[in-house]
Design a protein around this motif. Structure first.
Motif, mmCIF file in Angstrom:
data_model
loop_
_atom_site.group_PDB
_atom_site.id
_atom_site.type_symbol
_atom_site.label_atom_id
_atom_site.label_comp_id
_atom_site.label_asym_id
_atom_site.label_seq_id
_atom_site.Cartn_x
_atom_site.Cartn_y
_atom_site.Cartn_z
ATOM 1 N N VAL A 24 0.842 -1.201 0.000
ATOM 2 C CA VAL A 24 0.000 0.000 0.000
ATOM 3 C C VAL A 24 0.873 1.245 0.000
ATOM 4 O O VAL A 24 1.891 1.307 0.692
ATOM 5 C CB VAL A 24 -0.933 0.003 1.233
ATOM 6 N N TYR A 25 0.453 2.258 -0.782
ATOM 7 C CA TYR A 25 1.181 3.531 -0.810
ATOM 8 C C TYR A 25 0.177 4.653 -0.574
ATOM 9 O O TYR A 25 -0.909 4.667 -1.161
ATOM 10 C CB TYR A 25 1.863 3.723 -2.165
ATOM 11 N N ARG A 26 0.565 5.604 0.300
ATOM 12 C CA ARG A 26 -0.317 6.720 0.639
ATOM 13 C C ARG A 26 0.359 8.054 0.338
ATOM 14 O O ARG A 26 1.543 8.227 0.593
ATOM 15 C CB ARG A 26 -0.708 6.672 2.116
ATOM 16 N N PHE A 27 -0.400 8.969 -0.198
ATOM 17 C CA PHE A 27 0.038 10.367 -0.324
ATOM 18 C C PHE A 27 -1.195 11.249 -0.240
ATOM 19 O O PHE A 27 -2.196 11.012 -0.897
ATOM 20 C CB PHE A 27 0.823 10.598 -1.621
ATOM 21 N N GLY A 28 -1.095 12.263 0.642
ATOM 22 C CA GLY A 28 -2.253 13.112 0.893
ATOM 23 C C GLY A 28 -3.426 12.277 1.373
ATOM 24 O O GLY A 28 -3.288 11.430 2.260
ATOM 25 N N TYR A 53 7.510 16.267 -16.078
ATOM 26 C CA TYR A 53 6.608 16.196 -14.933
ATOM 27 C C TYR A 53 7.364 15.708 -13.702
ATOM 28 O O TYR A 53 8.339 14.977 -13.797
ATOM 29 C CB TYR A 53 5.449 15.235 -15.215
ATOM 30 N N VAL A 54 6.846 16.126 -12.531
ATOM 31 C CA VAL A 54 7.441 15.679 -11.274
ATOM 32 C C VAL A 54 6.321 15.321 -10.306
ATOM 33 O O VAL A 54 5.317 16.021 -10.198
ATOM 34 C CB VAL A 54 8.366 16.756 -10.666
ATOM 35 N N PHE A 55 6.477 14.183 -9.614
ATOM 36 C CA PHE A 55 5.560 13.767 -8.574
ATOM 37 C C PHE A 55 6.241 13.963 -7.233
ATOM 38 O O PHE A 55 7.372 13.544 -7.025
ATOM 39 C CB PHE A 55 5.196 12.287 -8.749
ATOM 40 N N ASP A 56 5.533 14.609 -6.294
ATOM 41 C CA ASP A 56 6.125 14.837 -4.977
ATOM 42 C C ASP A 56 5.007 15.047 -3.962
ATOM 43 O O ASP A 56 3.885 15.429 -4.315
ATOM 44 C CB ASP A 56 7.051 16.046 -4.999
ATOM 45 N N HIS A 57 5.317 14.813 -2.703
ATOM 46 C CA HIS A 57 4.350 15.048 -1.623
ATOM 47 C C HIS A 57 5.103 15.070 -0.308
ATOM 48 O O HIS A 57 6.218 14.541 -0.183
ATOM 49 C CB HIS A 57 3.255 13.985 -1.617
ATOM 50 N N ASP A 58 4.482 15.676 0.689
ATOM 51 C CA ASP A 58 5.063 15.716 2.029
ATOM 52 C C ASP A 58 4.966 14.344 2.659
ATOM 53 O O ASP A 58 4.062 13.549 2.336
ATOM 54 C CB ASP A 58 4.329 16.740 2.899
ATOM 55 N N PRO A 59 5.875 14.028 3.609
ATOM 56 C CA PRO A 59 5.793 12.732 4.293
ATOM 57 C C PRO A 59 4.468 12.600 5.027
ATOM 58 O O PRO A 59 3.915 13.576 5.545
ATOM 59 C CB PRO A 59 6.968 12.792 5.287
ATOM 60 N N ILE A 60 3.948 11.367 5.057
ATOM 61 C CA ILE A 60 2.716 11.095 5.782
ATOM 62 C C ILE A 60 3.016 11.085 7.284
ATOM 63 O O ILE A 60 3.946 10.409 7.740
ATOM 64 C CB ILE A 60 2.114 9.727 5.390
ATOM 65 N N GLN A 61 2.255 11.864 8.014
ATOM 66 C CA GLN A 61 2.466 11.962 9.460
ATOM 67 C C GLN A 61 1.795 10.796 10.183
ATOM 68 O O GLN A 61 0.734 10.355 9.789
ATOM 69 C CB GLN A 61 1.914 13.297 9.997
#
Length: 245
Positions: free
Chosen positions: A144-148, A237-245
């Motif tokens: 499983v992968y989570r972002f936002g 293109y670039v994919f990015d997100h903050d770390p999941i807290q």
């Protein structure tokens, strides 16, 4: 049964004499061996046959060995891959290890050394998989992968996202994994096509753009103001997100 007893080994090699020699010697050690003589056949054999190890030449007709390796690493980060190539430059070795090869031998090669390296890779892989199964969290085991607010289950191909519950296609999963592996790094259209679809460099298509539109519709709260899948002028293109807290 020992760690290296009867495994499936795929040889992707266009030199028939080398391929036949390797096939014979690995078969004599009790392994089940299959040979593919070009990149397209090699990718198909990998997907359908699910080998325990791949012996890979770099200079292949159709799709070259580096593209094959990149495709494999999008779906399987641990499958042992041993490059067997006439390319002897240090830069070629570095490129291979950066993409994720496990071992690299140059031609001509010692058969005895080759068989020892194959045995070592198979033994190490089995040990690592046993350790990983013990140490992985339940979430990691589920792939499983989570972002936002988005959750992607790569085992089922299902995503819980801003657009609701989505069943991702095989190509969408592959492209999404490519972005995740390269999180924070710009990827050009040509690079995405080369790795994600096996296109040759210079191919002109809007295929990538169409997939980005889909991803934004799936995963962005405001598709016209993307937070995760961003465009970079002249870069791609670039994919990015903050770390999941």
């Amino acid at each position: 049964m020992t760690a290296t007893a009867k495994k499936r080994i795929l040889i992707i090699e266009d030199d028939r004499h080398i391929a036949e020699g390797i096939e014979l010697n690995l078969s004599l050690q009790g392994h089940e061996v299959k040979v593919a003589q070009n990149g397209i056949e090699g990718l198909e054999a990998w997907k359908q046959w699910c080998p325990h190890l791949i012996v890979l030449d770099l200079m292949l007709p159709g799709i070259d060995g580096m593209q094959i390796l990149q495709n494999i690493r999008l779906e399987d980060e641990r499958l042992p891959v041993l490059i067997l190539s006439a390319k002897v430059d240090a830069a070629d070795r570095v490129d291979g290890f950066l993409v994720g090869v496990d071992d690299y031998m140059t031609k001509p090669f010692s058969l005895e050394e080759f068989l020892l390296r194959v045995g070592r890779l198979l033994t190490r892989d089995q040990w690592q998989r046993e350790q990983d199964d013990t140490l992985k969290t339940p979430e990691q085991k589920q792939n499983v992968y989570r972002f936002g607010a988005n959750t992607v289950d790569f085992s089922s191909g299902q995503a819980e996202c801003c657009a609701g519950t989505i069943q991702l296609t095989e190509q969408e999963i592959k492209l999404l994994k490519l972005f995740i592996v390269n999180k924070g790094k710009p990827l050009s259209r040509s690079r995405l096509l080369e790795i994600g679809w096996g296109y040759n460099k210079g191919t002109s298509t809007r295929t990538v753009d169409n997939y980005i539109v889909r991803f934004r519709r799936y995963f962005e709260e405001q598709p016209k103001k993307p937070k995760y899948f961003k465009s970079r002028r002249s870069l791609g293109y670039v994919f990015d997100h903050d770390p999941i807290q």
